[in-house]
Design a protein around this motif. Structure first.
Motif, short mmCIF file in Angstrom:
data_model
loop_
_atom_site.label_atom_id
_atom_site.label_comp_id
_atom_site.label_asym_id
_atom_site.label_seq_id
_atom_site.Cartn_x
_atom_site.Cartn_y
_atom_site.Cartn_z
N THR A 240 -2.27 41.45 64.05
CA THR A 240 -2.36 42.28 62.85
C THR A 240 -0.97 42.79 62.49
OG1 THR A 240 -4.60 42.96 63.43
CG2 THR A 240 -3.43 44.32 61.83
N VAL A 241 -0.63 42.63 61.22
CA VAL A 241 0.62 43.16 60.68
C VAL A 241 0.26 44.11 59.55
CG1 VAL A 241 1.89 41.06 61.27
CG2 VAL A 241 0.92 41.29 58.98
N GLY A 242 1.22 44.90 59.10
CA GLY A 242 1.01 45.76 57.94
C GLY A 242 1.64 45.13 56.72
N VAL A 243 0.93 45.13 55.60
CA VAL A 243 1.46 44.58 54.36
C VAL A 243 1.35 45.64 53.27
CG1 VAL A 243 1.18 42.82 52.57
CG2 VAL A 243 0.81 42.22 54.97
N ALA A 244 2.48 45.94 52.64
CA ALA A 244 2.53 46.88 51.52
C ALA A 244 2.87 46.07 50.27
CB ALA A 244 3.58 47.96 51.76
N HIS A 245 1.96 46.08 49.31
CA HIS A 245 2.15 45.27 48.11
C HIS A 245 3.13 45.90 47.13
CE1 HIS A 245 -0.91 42.45 49.27
NE2 HIS A 245 -1.76 43.45 49.47
N ARG A 246 3.93 45.05 46.53
CA ARG A 246 4.90 45.45 45.50
C ARG A 246 4.15 45.62 44.18
NH1 ARG A 246 6.98 41.76 42.02
NH2 ARG A 246 8.74 42.47 40.80
N GLU A 247 4.48 46.68 43.49
CA GLU A 247 3.86 46.95 42.19
C GLU A 247 4.95 47.27 41.19
OE1 GLU A 247 1.27 50.24 42.97
OE2 GLU A 247 0.18 49.15 44.52
N VAL A 248 4.78 46.79 39.97
CA VAL A 248 5.73 47.09 38.90
C VAL A 248 5.00 47.97 37.89
CG1 VAL A 248 7.17 46.15 37.07
CG2 VAL A 248 6.96 44.92 39.23
N THR A 249 5.57 49.16 37.63
CA THR A 249 4.98 50.10 36.68
C THR A 249 6.03 50.50 35.66
OG1 THR A 249 5.54 51.98 38.08
CG2 THR A 249 3.37 51.02 38.41
N THR A 250 5.61 51.19 34.65
CA THR A 250 6.53 51.67 33.62
C THR A 250 6.67 53.18 33.75
OG1 THR A 250 5.77 49.90 32.15
CG2 THR A 250 6.97 51.71 31.13
N ASN A 251 7.92 53.65 33.80
CA ASN A 251 8.13 55.10 33.92
C ASN A 251 8.06 55.76 32.55
OD1 ASN A 251 10.62 54.68 32.66
ND2 ASN A 251 11.82 54.98 34.53
N GLY A 252 8.28 57.06 32.50
CA GLY A 252 8.18 57.83 31.26
C GLY A 252 9.20 57.44 30.20
N PHE A 253 10.27 56.73 30.59
CA PHE A 253 11.29 56.29 29.64
C PHE A 253 11.04 54.87 29.13
CE2 PHE A 253 13.42 59.36 32.45
CZ PHE A 253 13.77 60.30 31.50
N ASP B 73 -3.74 37.78 50.34
CA ASP B 73 -3.19 38.32 49.09
C ASP B 73 -1.78 38.82 49.40
OD1 ASP B 73 -2.86 39.31 46.53
OD2 ASP B 73 -3.84 41.21 47.02
N ILE B 74 -0.82 37.90 49.43
CA ILE B 74 0.55 38.26 49.76
C ILE B 74 1.47 37.54 48.78
CG2 ILE B 74 0.75 36.48 51.54
CD1 ILE B 74 2.34 38.60 53.16
N ARG B 75 2.46 38.28 48.26
CA ARG B 75 3.31 37.75 47.19
C ARG B 75 4.77 38.13 47.41
NH1 ARG B 75 -0.97 40.38 45.38
NH2 ARG B 75 0.18 42.24 44.84
N MET B 76 5.64 37.44 46.69
CA MET B 76 7.06 37.73 46.75
C MET B 76 7.30 39.22 46.45
SD MET B 76 10.20 35.84 44.78
CE MET B 76 10.03 36.64 43.19
N GLY B 77 8.14 39.85 47.24
CA GLY B 77 8.45 41.26 47.05
C GLY B 77 7.61 42.21 47.88
N ASP B 78 6.49 41.72 48.44
CA ASP B 78 5.67 42.57 49.30
C ASP B 78 6.46 42.90 50.57
OD1 ASP B 78 3.61 42.45 47.50
OD2 ASP B 78 2.36 41.11 48.69
N ARG B 79 6.15 44.03 51.19
CA ARG B 79 6.77 44.43 52.45
C ARG B 79 5.83 44.09 53.58
NH1 ARG B 79 11.16 48.21 51.48
NH2 ARG B 79 11.83 47.60 49.40
N VAL B 80 6.39 43.62 54.69
CA VAL B 80 5.61 43.27 55.87
C VAL B 80 6.18 44.03 57.06
CG1 VAL B 80 4.91 41.41 57.42
CG2 VAL B 80 5.02 41.00 54.97
N PHE B 81 5.31 44.65 57.84
CA PHE B 81 5.70 45.40 59.02
C PHE B 81 5.23 44.60 60.24
CE2 PHE B 81 5.21 48.19 55.47
CZ PHE B 81 6.30 49.04 55.56
#
Length: 121
Positions: A14-27, A75-83
């Motif tokens: 078992t590894v940890g996977v943190a998915h990368r997300e792209v959002t838009t900020n207030g600007f 469900d793993i993609r470019m930019g995701d973090r893996v521990f």
């Protein structure tokens, strides 16, 4: 024991996977964030990678520091973090490579190249 992939390849680790997300900020700018790590069962990994070397033996660029083998359906993609336990935090440096695209050998695994987070990112 983990889940068997194609009846042959157990996902015992078992590894940890943190998915990368792209959002838009207030600007109105797109910003990249990383979610919380979630557990993922994988076949295995090894630390050791590839680099572009110079003729004098020095390194131009480290291309990856570790390789992980995850289920094709992961469900793993470019930019995701893996521990990786005992090895640290890494980021995917490209899309996973599938070995299932041939008529003779379909292991149900993808090869994931990882680059260590830190001074060589």
């Amino acid at each position: 024991m983990g889940t068997l992939i194609n009846g042959s390849y157990p996902t015992r680790y078992t590894v940890g996977v943190a998915h990368r997300e792209v959002t838009t900020n207030g600007f109105g700018d797109e910003i990249e964030t990383v979610g919380d790590p979630e557990p993922m069962s994988v076949f295995g990994w090894y630390v050791g990678g590839g680099y572009e070397g110079r003729p004098d033996g020095h390194v131009y660029q480290v291309e990856w520091d570790a390789t992980m083998y995850a289920p094709t359906a992961a469900d793993i993609r470019m930019g995701d973090r893996v521990f990786l336990p005992g090895a640290g935090e890494f980021v995917l440096v490209g899309e996973p490579s599938s070995w299932d695209n041939n008529p003779w050998f379909q292991p149900g695994l993808v090869e994931v190249r990882l680059k260590r987070i830190g001074d060589r990112e």
